[in-house]
Write a protein that holds these residues in place. Sequence first.
Motif, PDB file in Angstrom:
ATOM      1  N   MET A 121      62.553 124.289  33.414  1.00  0.00           N
ATOM      2  CA  MET A 121      63.695 124.340  34.330  1.00  0.00           C
ATOM      3  C   MET A 121      63.243 124.406  35.789  1.00  0.00           C
ATOM      4  O   MET A 121      63.748 123.681  36.647  1.00  0.00           O
ATOM      5  N   LEU A 125      63.314 121.650  39.420  1.00  0.00           N
ATOM      6  CA  LEU A 125      64.087 122.253  40.507  1.00  0.00           C
ATOM      7  C   LEU A 125      63.232 122.332  41.776  1.00  0.00           C
ATOM      8  O   LEU A 125      63.661 121.916  42.867  1.00  0.00           O
ATOM      9  N   GLY A 262      75.363 117.579  33.527  1.00  0.00           N
ATOM     10  CA  GLY A 262      73.966 117.996  33.392  1.00  0.00           C
ATOM     11  C   GLY A 262      73.638 118.437  31.979  1.00  0.00           C
ATOM     12  O   GLY A 262      72.609 118.059  31.410  1.00  0.00           O
ATOM     13  N   PRO A 395      69.686 116.211  36.338  1.00  0.00           N
ATOM     14  CA  PRO A 395      70.268 117.556  36.442  1.00  0.00           C
ATOM     15  C   PRO A 395      69.722 118.373  37.605  1.00  0.00           C
ATOM     16  O   PRO A 395      70.416 119.247  38.135  1.00  0.00           O
ATOM     17  N   ALA A 396      68.487 118.087  38.024  1.00  0.00           N
ATOM     18  CA  ALA A 396      67.870 118.870  39.101  1.00  0.00           C
ATOM     19  C   ALA A 396      68.401 118.511  40.479  1.00  0.00           C
ATOM     20  O   ALA A 396      68.138 119.226  41.455  1.00  0.00           O
ATOM     21  N   ARG A 404      72.456 126.054  42.082  1.00  0.00           N
ATOM     22  CA  ARG A 404      71.554 125.058  41.502  1.00  0.00           C
ATOM     23  C   ARG A 404      70.674 125.632  40.405  1.00  0.00           C
ATOM     24  O   ARG A 404      70.539 125.050  39.322  1.00  0.00           O
ATOM     25  N   VAL A 408      70.962 124.374  36.520  1.00  0.00           N
ATOM     26  CA  VAL A 408      69.838 123.674  35.901  1.00  0.00           C
ATOM     27  C   VAL A 408      69.333 124.452  34.686  1.00  0.00           C
ATOM     28  O   VAL A 408      68.929 123.864  33.679  1.00  0.00           O
ATOM     29  N   SER A 411      71.594 123.551  31.740  1.00  0.00           N
ATOM     30  CA  SER A 411      71.330 122.221  31.184  1.00  0.00           C
ATOM     31  C   SER A 411      70.010 122.206  30.416  1.00  0.00           C
ATOM     32  O   SER A 411      69.921 121.614  29.336  1.00  0.00           O
ATOM     33  N   THR A 412      68.990 122.872  30.952  1.00  0.00           N
ATOM     34  CA  THR A 412      67.693 122.918  30.266  1.00  0.00           C
ATOM     35  C   THR A 412      67.793 123.698  28.963  1.00  0.00           C
ATOM     36  O   THR A 412      67.192 123.321  27.949  1.00  0.00           O
TER      37      THR A 412
END
Length: 520
Positions: A121, A125, A262, A395-396, A404, A408, A411-412
């Motif tokens: 993740m 990012l 995401g 997604p990032a 954020r 993220v 989603s991860t």
Amino acid sequence: MGAKIFSNVYAIGAFAAIAGIMFGFDIGSNSGVIGTEQYQLFFEKPSALLQGGINGALSAGCFVGALGSGYPADRFSRKYTLIAASALFIVGSIFQAACNGVAMLCVGRVLNGISVGVTSMVVPLYQSEIAPKEIRGRIVAVQQWSITWGIMISFWIQYGCQYFNNTAAFRVPWGIQGVPAVILCAGMWAFPFSPRWLADQGRMEEAFQVLADIHGNGDRTHPRVIVEMEEISATIHFDKEIASHRYSDLLKPGMAYRVFLGVALQIWQQLTGMNIIMFYVVFLFQQAGIGSDQEAQLVSSGISYVVNVVMTVPAILYVDKWGRRPTLIIGALAMSIFLWIVGGILATGTWSIGPKDKYIVELDNKHKANAVVACIYLFVASFATSWGPLGWIYPAEIYPLRVRAMAVSLSTASNWLFNWILNFVVPMLMEEIHYGLYLLFAAFNFLMCVHVFFAYPETKGYTLEEMDVIFEYNPRKAIPRDVMDQRLEERGIRRNEEKKAYEARQAGSVDEKSGHEENV
């Protein structure tokens, strides 16, 4: 010279991506050893249920790590979170290499899983926040390339270690996987914090200097540095004065849609069927009667890992030119076609129970078997150039700074949840529905192609601060620059004529646009 290396965008992104090698090592660290006689004897031939638990311990840890990584990434920085996660990975690798039984092995796999969940993740990012918009996709794609290297290297290490006549056959691969974690833990201290994280913490002077170092060769008057710093400052002001800074924002209209995109993208990445290839390719080739012995099946399987590494390179070089939408759409369509062909060919064979009570298929000629192998390699190549890297890039980059990290992480975590599910389900489906499994995943790929076409906007070429405007319009093509400027001005981000002229000059090559030629 050393300072330039540590402030070079490519060097920063590539070094952080060492976590991807850890990721790949840990994913592949068990698949090659569980079939060896040394492993089976030491762990007293674990039952299918127990082996499933050992395998699942990693994915469970990854899910927990990814889900819980948002807070430390916001509170303690992306950089320190990566350092802590790599230290945890070292501990987990030691537990595995020194294990005296299943319990200690599972503890090590859970610790490594937590670490991989966090890094999977935080790395995209961090990379997305230090990279300029023109090469953001390229920088984040390096993470996927590192994963493919880790999986491939791990496979061939296991292949060589199978010839040890003692427990070194599995202890050596489990110990070696800690090496990249040592490198990341020791070296990450020399690299900068995310400038956007620094700004969000109110450390504007430090953020300004980091931007100057990585985007302007240390020059604070560089037009790109000024433009980007003003955008970041205005966006943070907008978030804190007009919007809020709570995780409950993830459920608000508009933002919930982005979170869904995401999460869905990461779930779709798992449902491409790539797990069939990466984790069960030896069994797949065995099932299709490809290769006369285990050695031939292993070599055929190893080639798929090499294809994965090589074909990720075009994505790194061109994803910022191709765009996100066309890459995802064409990739899903290609994977769907190749899986339809594999399923169709296997459907023409005769299925029966073979050695070790496993179903195998007998094809009526060698050309069909060769076609299955070719389509599998083409499937891997399609994934490597599209959904492999884009699953981490998209997604990032689509969320505002205030949420954020948490978005993220969600989603991860969804990626790892479905990874865990597939680890249990796929072997059973291969036994129960045979060729139908490939047709099922072919259908998934077609559905994700349709979903991306109708639901996902293009994000190529926009700064992270411009994403709010992108998702207001949800465009399939680029938003006119004057419309973007107007919407940004409503958020307090104003571009004077000098800045506009500078941005107009960004229409050249990627390196010319980013002004990084001298930094590389």
